[in-house]
Design a protein around this motif. Structure first.
Motif, mmCIF file in Angstrom:
data_model
loop_
_atom_site.group_PDB
_atom_site.id
_atom_site.type_symbol
_atom_site.label_atom_id
_atom_site.label_comp_id
_atom_site.label_asym_id
_atom_site.label_seq_id
_atom_site.Cartn_x
_atom_site.Cartn_y
_atom_site.Cartn_z
ATOM 1 N N SER A 146 0.824 -1.215 0.000
ATOM 2 C CA SER A 146 0.000 0.000 0.000
ATOM 3 C C SER A 146 0.853 1.258 0.000
ATOM 4 N N ALA A 147 1.891 1.266 0.818
ATOM 5 C CA ALA A 147 2.746 2.455 0.950
ATOM 6 C C ALA A 147 3.522 2.768 -0.323
ATOM 7 N N THR A 148 3.770 1.761 -1.159
ATOM 8 C CA THR A 148 4.563 1.980 -2.372
ATOM 9 C C THR A 148 3.711 2.104 -3.632
ATOM 10 N N GLY A 149 2.400 2.244 -3.441
ATOM 11 C CA GLY A 149 1.548 2.568 -4.575
ATOM 12 C C GLY A 149 0.863 1.416 -5.275
ATOM 13 N N TRP A 150 0.856 0.244 -4.670
ATOM 14 C CA TRP A 150 0.167 -0.904 -5.253
ATOM 15 C C TRP A 150 -1.300 -0.824 -4.842
ATOM 16 N N GLY A 151 -2.188 -0.728 -5.814
ATOM 17 C CA GLY A 151 -3.605 -0.652 -5.510
ATOM 18 C C GLY A 151 -4.401 -1.680 -6.291
ATOM 19 N N ASN A 152 -5.547 -2.027 -5.759
ATOM 20 C CA ASN A 152 -6.442 -2.970 -6.419
ATOM 21 C C ASN A 152 -5.662 -4.189 -6.936
ATOM 22 N N TYR A 153 -4.836 -4.759 -6.063
ATOM 23 C CA TYR A 153 -3.913 -5.839 -6.416
ATOM 24 C C TYR A 153 -4.595 -7.185 -6.203
ATOM 25 N N SER A 154 -4.623 -7.995 -7.236
ATOM 26 C CA SER A 154 -5.198 -9.340 -7.173
ATOM 27 C C SER A 154 -4.242 -10.337 -7.806
ATOM 28 N N ILE A 155 -4.287 -11.550 -7.310
ATOM 29 C CA ILE A 155 -3.548 -12.654 -7.907
ATOM 30 C C ILE A 155 -4.563 -13.745 -8.227
ATOM 31 N N PHE A 156 -4.521 -14.225 -9.452
ATOM 32 C CA PHE A 156 -5.420 -15.274 -9.908
ATOM 33 C C PHE A 156 -4.606 -16.521 -10.204
ATOM 34 N N LEU A 157 -5.110 -17.682 -9.790
ATOM 35 C CA LEU A 157 -4.403 -18.939 -9.982
ATOM 36 C C LEU A 157 -5.321 -19.947 -10.667
ATOM 37 N N ARG A 158 -4.873 -20.420 -11.818
ATOM 38 C CA ARG A 158 -5.609 -21.452 -12.536
ATOM 39 C C ARG A 158 -5.213 -22.815 -11.965
ATOM 40 N N GLU A 159 -6.065 -23.820 -12.143
ATOM 41 C CA GLU A 159 -5.811 -25.153 -11.578
ATOM 42 C C GLU A 159 -4.515 -25.784 -12.063
ATOM 43 N N ASP A 160 -4.052 -25.401 -13.254
ATOM 44 C CA ASP A 160 -2.801 -25.960 -13.775
ATOM 45 C C ASP A 160 -1.574 -25.187 -13.296
ATOM 46 N N GLY A 161 -1.778 -24.182 -12.433
ATOM 47 C CA GLY A 161 -0.660 -23.440 -11.859
ATOM 48 C C GLY A 161 -0.352 -22.115 -12.530
ATOM 49 N N LEU A 182 -0.370 -18.473 -12.981
ATOM 50 C CA LEU A 182 -0.601 -17.396 -12.027
ATOM 51 C C LEU A 182 -0.592 -16.070 -12.772
ATOM 52 N N VAL A 183 -1.613 -15.273 -12.552
ATOM 53 C CA VAL A 183 -1.711 -13.959 -13.178
ATOM 54 C C VAL A 183 -1.927 -12.933 -12.077
ATOM 55 N N GLY A 184 -1.085 -11.924 -12.054
ATOM 56 C CA GLY A 184 -1.237 -10.841 -11.099
ATOM 57 C C GLY A 184 -1.779 -9.605 -11.780
ATOM 58 N N TYR A 185 -2.627 -8.878 -11.072
ATOM 59 C CA TYR A 185 -3.211 -7.643 -11.587
ATOM 60 C C TYR A 185 -3.080 -6.577 -10.505
ATOM 61 N N LEU A 186 -2.610 -5.406 -10.911
ATOM 62 C CA LEU A 186 -2.563 -4.289 -9.977
ATOM 63 C C LEU A 186 -2.765 -2.990 -10.727
ATOM 64 N N GLU A 187 -3.196 -2.007 -9.990
ATOM 65 C CA GLU A 187 -3.336 -0.668 -10.543
ATOM 66 C C GLU A 187 -2.389 0.244 -9.777
ATOM 67 N N THR A 188 -1.655 1.066 -10.519
ATOM 68 C CA THR A 188 -0.731 2.008 -9.917
ATOM 69 C C THR A 188 -0.493 3.148 -10.899
ATOM 70 N N GLU A 189 -0.181 4.297 -10.387
ATOM 71 C CA GLU A 189 0.086 5.438 -11.265
ATOM 72 C C GLU A 189 1.425 5.305 -11.969
ATOM 73 N N ASP A 190 2.401 4.665 -11.332
ATOM 74 C CA ASP A 190 3.740 4.541 -11.892
ATOM 75 C C ASP A 190 4.284 3.152 -11.554
ATOM 76 N N PHE A 191 4.201 2.239 -12.521
ATOM 77 C CA PHE A 191 4.589 0.848 -12.292
ATOM 78 C C PHE A 191 6.060 0.731 -11.876
ATOM 79 N N ALA A 192 6.943 1.432 -12.577
ATOM 80 C CA ALA A 192 8.371 1.355 -12.256
ATOM 81 C C ALA A 192 8.630 1.850 -10.836
ATOM 82 N N LYS A 193 7.963 2.916 -10.456
ATOM 83 C CA LYS A 193 8.130 3.465 -9.106
ATOM 84 C C LYS A 193 7.593 2.499 -8.051
ATOM 85 N N ALA A 194 6.459 1.860 -8.333
ATOM 86 C CA ALA A 194 5.887 0.893 -7.393
ATOM 87 C C ALA A 194 6.826 -0.301 -7.203
ATOM 88 N N LEU A 195 7.392 -0.813 -8.282
ATOM 89 C CA LEU A 195 8.355 -1.918 -8.182
ATOM 90 C C LEU A 195 9.610 -1.496 -7.429
#
Length: 99
Positions: free
Chosen positions: A28-43, A45-58
């Motif tokens: 939260s403090a580094t700008g990761w918002g609306n962050y979800s991780i989805f996992l299919r039965e075969d493994g 993994l898809v992550g979804y997040l909203e942020t104003e600046d992806f490089a800055k959040a990472l």
């Protein structure tokens, strides 16, 4: 997107049912918002997040000690050739959205 090893699917889900409070605070403090991780039965993994600046959040997460510990804990769940799980994150371009 990542691929969770089949033998680790249940444990990977279990770990995400109890994400460390300090990890949640850091995200939260580094700008990761609306962050979800989805996992299919075969493994798949898809992550979804909203942020104003992806490089800055990472970069912000990379500066936290908790992220380094979390990535080290999660690494065995994947085939990464020595890379941290978050090193494979890359933004995707939205090409369609139905509101």
């Amino acid at each position: 997107m990542l691929q969770v090893k089949p033998e680790h699917l249940d444990e990977y889900v279990r770990r995400h049912e109890a994400v460390w409070p300090e990890m949640l605070e850091a995200l939260s403090a580094t700008g990761w918002g609306n962050y979800s991780i989805f996992l299919r039965e075969d493994g798949l993994l898809v992550g979804y997040l909203e942020t104003e600046d992806f490089a800055k959040a990472l970069a912000g997460m990379a500066e936290t000690g908790v992220n380094e510990r979390w990535q080290r804990e999660m690494a065995p769940f994947f085939d990464l050739d020595g890379a941290a799980p978050d090193a494979s994150m890359a933004p995707l371009r939205e090409i369609f959205h139905l509101a």
